[in-house]
Design a protein around this motif. Structure first.
Motif, short mmCIF file in Angstrom:
data_model
loop_
_atom_site.label_atom_id
_atom_site.label_comp_id
_atom_site.label_asym_id
_atom_site.label_seq_id
_atom_site.Cartn_x
_atom_site.Cartn_y
_atom_site.Cartn_z
N LYS A 155 -34.84 -5.14 43.55
CA LYS A 155 -34.20 -5.93 42.50
C LYS A 155 -32.81 -5.36 42.19
CE LYS A 155 -38.73 -6.93 40.48
NZ LYS A 155 -39.58 -6.80 39.27
N SER A 156 -31.96 -5.39 43.19
CA SER A 156 -30.60 -4.87 43.03
C SER A 156 -29.61 -5.90 43.55
CB SER A 156 -30.44 -3.55 43.77
OG SER A 156 -30.76 -3.68 45.14
N ILE A 157 -28.44 -5.96 42.91
CA ILE A 157 -27.50 -7.03 43.26
C ILE A 157 -26.07 -6.61 42.95
CG2 ILE A 157 -27.74 -8.14 40.99
CD1 ILE A 157 -27.41 -10.85 42.46
N ALA A 158 -25.15 -7.11 43.76
CA ALA A 158 -23.72 -7.00 43.51
C ALA A 158 -23.16 -8.41 43.40
CB ALA A 158 -23.02 -6.24 44.63
N VAL A 159 -22.44 -8.68 42.33
CA VAL A 159 -21.80 -9.98 42.13
C VAL A 159 -20.35 -9.83 42.60
CG1 VAL A 159 -21.22 -11.80 40.50
CG2 VAL A 159 -23.30 -10.44 40.17
N LEU A 160 -20.04 -10.39 43.76
CA LEU A 160 -18.72 -10.23 44.34
C LEU A 160 -17.71 -11.17 43.67
CD1 LEU A 160 -19.53 -9.87 48.15
CD2 LEU A 160 -19.45 -8.12 46.37
N PRO A 161 -16.42 -10.86 43.76
CA PRO A 161 -15.40 -11.73 43.16
C PRO A 161 -15.52 -13.16 43.69
CG PRO A 161 -14.43 -9.65 43.81
CD PRO A 161 -15.83 -9.64 44.35
N PHE A 162 -15.44 -14.11 42.78
CA PHE A 162 -15.50 -15.51 43.17
C PHE A 162 -14.13 -15.96 43.68
CE2 PHE A 162 -19.36 -17.55 40.89
CZ PHE A 162 -20.16 -16.48 41.27
N GLU A 163 -14.15 -16.79 44.70
CA GLU A 163 -12.90 -17.29 45.27
C GLU A 163 -12.30 -18.34 44.33
OE1 GLU A 163 -11.16 -19.16 49.45
OE2 GLU A 163 -13.34 -19.00 49.13
N ASP A 208 -34.54 -4.64 34.19
CA ASP A 208 -35.35 -4.62 35.41
C ASP A 208 -34.50 -4.81 36.67
OD1 ASP A 208 -37.89 -4.32 36.61
OD2 ASP A 208 -38.08 -6.50 36.86
N LEU A 209 -33.20 -5.02 36.49
CA LEU A 209 -32.29 -5.17 37.62
C LEU A 209 -31.34 -3.97 37.72
CD1 LEU A 209 -31.08 -8.89 37.28
CD2 LEU A 209 -32.69 -7.99 38.97
N LYS A 210 -30.91 -3.68 38.95
CA LYS A 210 -29.79 -2.77 39.15
C LYS A 210 -28.59 -3.64 39.52
CE LYS A 210 -27.83 0.79 42.14
NZ LYS A 210 -28.00 1.64 43.34
N VAL A 211 -27.54 -3.57 38.71
CA VAL A 211 -26.36 -4.42 38.91
C VAL A 211 -25.13 -3.52 39.03
CG1 VAL A 211 -25.00 -6.33 37.98
CG2 VAL A 211 -27.46 -6.21 37.51
N ILE A 212 -24.38 -3.70 40.10
CA ILE A 212 -23.21 -2.85 40.37
C ILE A 212 -22.05 -3.24 39.45
CG2 ILE A 212 -21.52 -2.18 42.13
CD1 ILE A 212 -24.37 -1.07 42.52
N VAL A 267 -26.63 -9.91 47.32
CA VAL A 267 -25.24 -10.17 46.98
C VAL A 267 -25.12 -11.60 46.49
CG1 VAL A 267 -22.94 -10.53 47.98
CG2 VAL A 267 -24.21 -8.45 48.51
N LEU A 268 -24.33 -11.79 45.42
CA LEU A 268 -24.02 -13.14 44.95
C LEU A 268 -22.56 -13.42 45.25
CD1 LEU A 268 -25.06 -15.65 43.31
CD2 LEU A 268 -23.95 -14.61 41.32
#
Length: 597
Positions: free
Chosen positions: A48-56, A84-88, A116-117
């Motif tokens: 349950k880990s995620i990185a939200v990358l810059p949106f274009e 409950d999440l790991k978010v960068i 990755v989002l």
């Protein structure tokens, strides 16, 4: 001040990253002091880990880039509230702007996440289109994707919906309070949100750009945002951050600036007294504005519970822990902050400095090597990496080679390395090289951490090394005049008293030197400040050594080597300041206690 040291190191990082393109070659060093680990194992990647990358930004108007960044940031912020999440952190993800080179699998591996989002934002008039897709970076499988075409006023609802869908896809547990926070719109005023998004970017990039201009511009934008929406909570949070930074960095160290930060804090407490951001802003304010460690620590404890993925909450805890001598807690907080913000070289450098103080040199090297993968051309990191051989093994060659390479690559870099260069020259007993380093030295470049040695002190040390006693005395006398004024204006300035004591010792003013050195230690004991306190003990030992009080010198030196501090085997072996103690078996025993095993 360690926070000031953090600011200086980041500015130096920028200079290095813009100027140099070749990393200096330094021999690998693998030895460590007893108890140090050979390396730091990477944290296991959580499901349950995620990185939200810059949106274009697909809008025709490029000024909407801040709007696109704001959409990405709000989704990231919403997800980061879920324990409950790991978010960068945003600092690390913003390094991966949209481009042909963006490889999701490689990015996820570098950030230590499973998912990755990605997304894009297109704004046209009163309409906005948001595309988002969730990817399992381990398999490149697209787990979820959706497109939203709505009125621009609905953008905040889109952000909440996307965050909610991601939580569901990752099957994360979410509490009612976390869900409520995600669903809460930051503002109903899109124009105010644009101003806020721009200002937040300025705040976060200020240290890597024109610091004063960016902070003051952020304040201007945020003042306009809260004028449009007086209930814009997050805008007040960024406003408090900007005012505190302007005050703490000395750009406007006045009661009036502190009062502006106070006012922003009061707005936060009025609007949402229990919010995690309120507690984090207050903690930062108490630390930077008032050096109130205990109350800042209490606020951080609450902030960490409410903002479990906010690296800054753990970073400030690490600073306070370190200053109070809680080294294990400090290291743990630095490491946790780095897990949440793995591409932030400044955090890694601070962690490496802690390991260096603890004389855990193998861990220092491991962290610096990680930092150099993020900023391979950074001058501060390159010289620090090279000096570990000097500190741990009294081997000056790697640092000598690195400094020579840096100055050859670009002579304009000489002021950046002048401090390390001059110290190296003293260790090598090379007066000519020391003179060249001094010529490149910026004002106040002779400081040892927070000890404000004037440049004339370094001038005196070089003259003494050259055997020119008259020139040395003249330089030390000038240094004394500068320091005497500083102490007269600030009689309880422990670091200045310490420097004055050392200079008086060099001039043969024995009674004054000892009185000043002892007073400095009394004003700032290790129990009050573990960083400067240990440094003052080291220099009290030097004062005793230079005034012929060998027994007292060795007593203080023995204290210093048993404390976490920068005093190292290399310094004791090579620094001329310890020459009066050489040949004494007790001194040699102390030196041997720090020798590599």
């Amino acid at each position: 001040m360690l926070v000031v040291a953090l600011l200086v190191s980041i500015i130096a990082l920028l200079i290095g990253s813009l100027t140099f393109f070749h990393r200096a070659s330094t021999p690998p060093i693998t030895s460590a002091t007893p108890g140090a680990t050979a390396s730091i194992a990477p944290a296991a990647i959580l499901e349950k880990s995620i990185a939200v990358l810059p949106f274009e930004n697909l809008s025709n108007e490029k000024e909407n880039a801040y709007f696109a960044d704001g959409v990405q940031d709000e989704i990231l912020t919403g997800l980061a509230r879920v324990a409950d999440l790991k978010v960068i952190s945003r600092t690390s993800t913003m390094q991966y702007k949209v481009g042909a080179e963006r490889n999701v699998r490689d990015i996820a591996k570098a950030l230590g996440v499973a998912h990755v989002l990605e997304g894009s934002v297109q704004r046209a008039g009163s309409r906005v289109r948001v595309n988002a897709q969730l990817i399992d970076a381990r398999t490149d499988n697209h787990l979820w994707a959706e497109r939203y075409d709505r009125d621009v006023a609905d953008v905040f609802a889109i952000e909440s919906e996307v965050a909610g869908k991601i939580v569901a896809q990752l099957q994360a547990k979410i509490s009612p309070s976390e869900k409520a926070e995600i669903e809460k719109a930051p503002t109903n005023d899109v124009a105010a949100f644009n101003l806020y998004a721009h200002a937040k970017t300025l705040n976060e990039n200020a240290l890597l750009r024109e610091t004063v201009k960016d902070y003051f511009e952020a304040v201007r934008l945020l003042d306009e945002a809260v004028e449009r929406d007086p209930s814009f909570f997050l805008a007040y949070y960024q406003l408090a951050r900007a005012h505190d930074a302007i005050y703490q960095t000395g750009n406007d160290h006045t009661p009036a600036r502190l009062a502006l930060a106070d006012a922003a804090i009061q707005s936060l407490r009025r609007l949402r007294p229990d919010a995690g951001e309120t507690h984090l802003a207050l903690a930062r304010h108490l630390y930077w504005g008032y050096l109130d460690y205990e109350h800042a620590r209490q606020e951080l404890s609450v902030a960490q519970q409410a903002l479990p993925n906010n690296s800054e909450a753990f970073l400030f805890a690490a600073y306070i822990d370190r200053r109070q001598g809680r080294w294990e807690d400090s290291t743990r907080n630095f490491e946790h902050a780095s897990e949440l913000d793995p591409r932030n070289a400044a955090i890694l450098r601070q962690l490496s400095l802690s390991y260096e103080n603890l004389r855990r040199y193998a861990d220092t090297i491991a962290v610096l090597d990680r930092a150099l993968t993020v900023a391979p051309n950074d001058i501060s990191l390159r010289t620090q990496r090279a000096r570990i051989a000097l500190r741990s093994h009294a081997d000056a060659k790697p640092l000598h080679t690195t400094i020579q390479t840096i100055v050859t690559e670009n002579p304009n870099a000489a002021p950046v390395v002048a401090g390390e260069w001059l110290l190296l020259a003293l260790y090598e007993r090379d007066a000519a090289a020391a003179q060249r380093a001094l010529a490149a030295m910026p004002p106040d470049g002779c400081y040892d951490a927070s000890i404000p040695f004037p440049n004339t002190w370094c001038e005196g040390m070089i003259a003494r090394l050259s055997g020119d006693q008259k020139a040395a005395r003249d330089a030390f006398t000038k240094a004394r005049t500068e320091l005497e004024k500083m102490v007269r204006d600030q009689p309880d300035y422990a670091e200045a008293l310490c420097a004055l004591g050392v200079v008086d010792a060099a001039l043969g003013n024995k009674e004054d030197a000892i009185r000043e050195g002892r007073r400095a230690v009394e004003l700032m004991p290790v129990s009050k400040n573990a960083i400067e306190g240990s440094l003052l003990i080291k220099y009290l030992a030097a004062i005793y050594a230079w005034t012929g009080e060998k027994d007292r010198a060795l007593e203080q030196l023995d204290k210093a080597v048993h404390l976490p501090c920068y005093l190292s085997y290399g310094e004791l072996r090579l620094h001329p300041i310890w020459d009066p103690l050489r040949g004494d078996s007790r001194f040699e025993k102390i030196v041997a206690s720090l020798a590599p095993k």
